[in-house]
Design an enzyme around this catalytic site. Structure first.
Site, PDB file in Angstrom:
ATOM      1  N   ASP A  38       0.849  -1.188   0.000  1.00 12.33           N
ATOM      2  CA  ASP A  38       0.000   0.000   0.000  1.00 12.33           C
ATOM      3  C   ASP A  38       0.885   1.238   0.000  1.00 12.33           C
ATOM      4  O   ASP A  38       1.779   1.362   0.848  1.00 12.33           O
ATOM      5  CB  ASP A  38      -0.943   0.019   1.204  1.00 12.33           C
ATOM      6  CG  ASP A  38      -2.184   0.866   0.940  1.00 12.33           C
ATOM      7  OD1 ASP A  38      -3.277   0.294   0.754  1.00 12.33           O
ATOM      8  OD2 ASP A  38      -2.048   2.099   0.911  1.00 12.33           O
ATOM      9  N   ASN A 100      -5.163  -5.192  -6.826  1.00 14.73           N
ATOM     10  CA  ASN A 100      -6.310  -4.478  -6.272  1.00 14.73           C
ATOM     11  C   ASN A 100      -6.118  -2.970  -6.203  1.00 14.73           C
ATOM     12  O   ASN A 100      -7.090  -2.219  -6.178  1.00 14.73           O
ATOM     13  CB  ASN A 100      -6.590  -5.028  -4.859  1.00 14.73           C
ATOM     14  CG  ASN A 100      -7.580  -4.185  -4.089  1.00 14.73           C
ATOM     15  OD1 ASN A 100      -8.780  -4.246  -4.301  1.00 14.73           O
ATOM     16  ND2 ASN A 100      -7.071  -3.369  -3.172  1.00 14.73           N
ATOM     17  N   SER A 152     -14.291  -3.764 -13.265  1.00 19.89           N
ATOM     18  CA  SER A 152     -15.409  -3.010 -12.698  1.00 19.89           C
ATOM     19  C   SER A 152     -16.560  -2.931 -13.682  1.00 19.89           C
ATOM     20  O   SER A 152     -16.347  -2.960 -14.897  1.00 19.89           O
ATOM     21  CB  SER A 152     -14.943  -1.588 -12.352  1.00 19.89           C
ATOM     22  OG  SER A 152     -16.037  -0.763 -12.012  1.00 19.89           O
ATOM     23  N   TYR A 165     -11.227   5.645 -15.572  1.00 21.82           N
ATOM     24  CA  TYR A 165     -11.367   4.447 -14.746  1.00 21.82           C
ATOM     25  C   TYR A 165     -11.975   3.299 -15.549  1.00 21.82           C
ATOM     26  O   TYR A 165     -11.499   2.158 -15.505  1.00 21.82           O
ATOM     27  CB  TYR A 165     -12.248   4.787 -13.542  1.00 21.82           C
ATOM     28  CG  TYR A 165     -12.501   3.671 -12.568  1.00 21.82           C
ATOM     29  CD1 TYR A 165     -11.520   3.282 -11.661  1.00 21.82           C
ATOM     30  CD2 TYR A 165     -13.737   3.033 -12.528  1.00 21.82           C
ATOM     31  CE1 TYR A 165     -11.766   2.270 -10.744  1.00 21.82           C
ATOM     32  CE2 TYR A 165     -13.993   2.029 -11.618  1.00 21.82           C
ATOM     33  CZ  TYR A 165     -12.997   1.650 -10.719  1.00 21.82           C
ATOM     34  OH  TYR A 165     -13.249   0.650  -9.815  1.00 21.82           O
ATOM     35  N   ALA A 167     -11.941   2.863 -18.826  1.00 21.10           N
ATOM     36  CA  ALA A 167     -10.992   2.392 -19.837  1.00 21.10           C
ATOM     37  C   ALA A 167      -9.954   1.469 -19.220  1.00 21.10           C
ATOM     38  O   ALA A 167      -9.615   0.414 -19.776  1.00 21.10           O
ATOM     39  CB  ALA A 167     -10.303   3.586 -20.496  1.00 21.10           C
ATOM     40  N   LYS A 169     -10.249  -0.298 -16.435  1.00 23.02           N
ATOM     41  CA  LYS A 169     -10.853  -1.523 -15.912  1.00 23.02           C
ATOM     42  C   LYS A 169     -11.252  -2.483 -17.031  1.00 23.02           C
ATOM     43  O   LYS A 169     -11.300  -3.700 -16.815  1.00 23.02           O
ATOM     44  CB  LYS A 169     -12.065  -1.183 -15.036  1.00 23.02           C
ATOM     45  CG  LYS A 169     -11.684  -0.562 -13.709  1.00 23.02           C
ATOM     46  CD  LYS A 169     -10.661  -1.410 -12.974  1.00 23.02           C
ATOM     47  CE  LYS A 169     -10.423  -0.965 -11.552  1.00 23.02           C
ATOM     48  NZ  LYS A 169      -9.361  -1.767 -10.893  1.00 23.02           N
ATOM     49  N   ALA A 197     -18.588  -2.803  -3.709  1.00 19.58           N
ATOM     50  CA  ALA A 197     -18.353  -2.799  -2.266  1.00 19.58           C
ATOM     51  C   ALA A 197     -18.342  -1.383  -1.721  1.00 19.58           C
ATOM     52  O   ALA A 197     -18.030  -0.422  -2.426  1.00 19.58           O
ATOM     53  CB  ALA A 197     -17.024  -3.480  -1.952  1.00 19.58           C
ATOM     54  N   GLY A 198     -18.669  -1.277  -0.447  1.00 24.00           N
ATOM     55  CA  GLY A 198     -18.624  -0.003   0.245  1.00 24.00           C
ATOM     56  C   GLY A 198     -17.230   0.239   0.788  1.00 24.00           C
ATOM     57  O   GLY A 198     -16.832  -0.359   1.781  1.00 24.00           O
TER      58      GLY A 198
END
Length: 308
Positions: A38, A100, A152, A165, A167, A169, A197-198
């Site tokens: 991260d 991710n 997505s 985003y 493009a 995904k 997801a939240g």
């Protein structure tokens, strides 16, 4: 049959919060040694901090698991290589990669700067490319690998204000499709997750009542099936709020138009047959499409295949 990851090593990018954190905790709970990657920035990619990743490592260790943190920027291949080298030095293998990490720079296309477009592409697409490239030969040599891309609905179906985003995904699915073919003989399976997801990425986009139902843990439980030894291959798992589904890309059977009749008007006149859904097929390689069209033409001209 219980899904376990004992003696396996997993790298999860963007694992300091949200979905990545949930993925990492599930993997560790099921026996995997986990690299918590991260950069520690905000959801638009600005800033940097190791606190979130270190907190996840501490949580895993408190629960009896093994983990290490690395703050590589996935868009920087040199930093990704360092992460993988440190992983190999500590544990000697990489069995699972979950791509991710991601950021958002939402604006309508007319107002979106090209810098914002490139940055989102760099993190989502090139981040997945960089991390996969860094572990690919390791997985080939050990004849085992499980890779998860994160796609997505914004890419597969579109979403207002997310041209960059969306493009990126959709692009990771193209990456997945070819890696499936190239990795098959090395027991490398590549799948994709389309999560709903939240998380901090979506907290301003989803009504509170829905947000509370769409926990990352629900999605992560499904992702474990994509990391398992008996994982499927080339699947897009859609998950959210306890619901699970799969998305597939199909091509219609279409029609053939003879060369002496081929005009734009002839193509237009055959629209119904071109777009008819009956007999549509899920292709497994681009060569299947080429072969389909070639066979249609050969049939029209009465040409037989050799040895037929």
């Amino acid at each position: 049959m219980s899904i376990r990851f004992d003696n396996q090593v997993a790298i999860v990018t963007g694992a300091g919060n949200g979905l990545g954190k949930a993925h990492a905790l599930f993997l560790a709970e099921r026996g995997a040694k986990v690299v918590i990657n991260d950069l520690g920035g905000s959801r638009d990619g600005s800033g940097q901090s190791s606190e979130a990743a270190q907190a996840v490592v501490k949580l895993i260790e408190e629960r009896g698991g093994e983990a290490m943190a690395h703050d590589a920027n996935v868009a920087d291949f040199t930093e990704v290589q360092d992460m993988v080298q440190q992983t190999m030095a500590r544990w000697g293998r990489v069995d699972i990669l979950i791509n991710n990490a991601g950021i958002l720079r939402d604006k309508t296309f007319s107002k979106m700067s090209l810098d914002d477009f490139r940055l989102v592409m760099d993190v989502h697409l090139m981040g997945s490319v960089n991390c996969t490239k860094a572990v690919w030969d390791i997985m080939r040599e050990q004849s085992y690998g499980r890779i998860v891309m994160t796609t997505s609905g914004s890419g597969m179906y579109g979403n207002f204000g997310q041209a960059n985003y969306g493009a990126a995904k959709m692009a990771v699915l193209g990456l997945m499709n070819t890696l499936v073919i190239e990795g098959a003989k090395h027991n490398i399976k590549v799948n994709a997750l389309a999560p709903a997801a939240g998380t901090r990425m979506t907290e301003e986009l989803i009504p509170k009542e829905m947000f509370e139902l769409m926990t990352p843990e629900v999605v992560a439980a499904g992702v474990m099936t994509l990391c398992a030894e008996d994982a499927p291959n080339r699947q897009i798992l859609c998950a959210g709020a306890g619901g699970f589904a799969s998305t597939h890309l199909y091509e219609t059977q279409g029609t053939y138009i003879a060369p002496d009749q081929l005009t734009p008007e002839a193509v237009q006149a055959n629209t119904e047959a071109i777009y008819a859904r009956e007999g549509e097929k899920e292709m497994q390689a681009a060569s299947e499409q080429s072969m389909k069209f070639a066979l249609q033409a050969m049939q029209h001209h009465g040409i037989e295949l050799p040895n037929s």
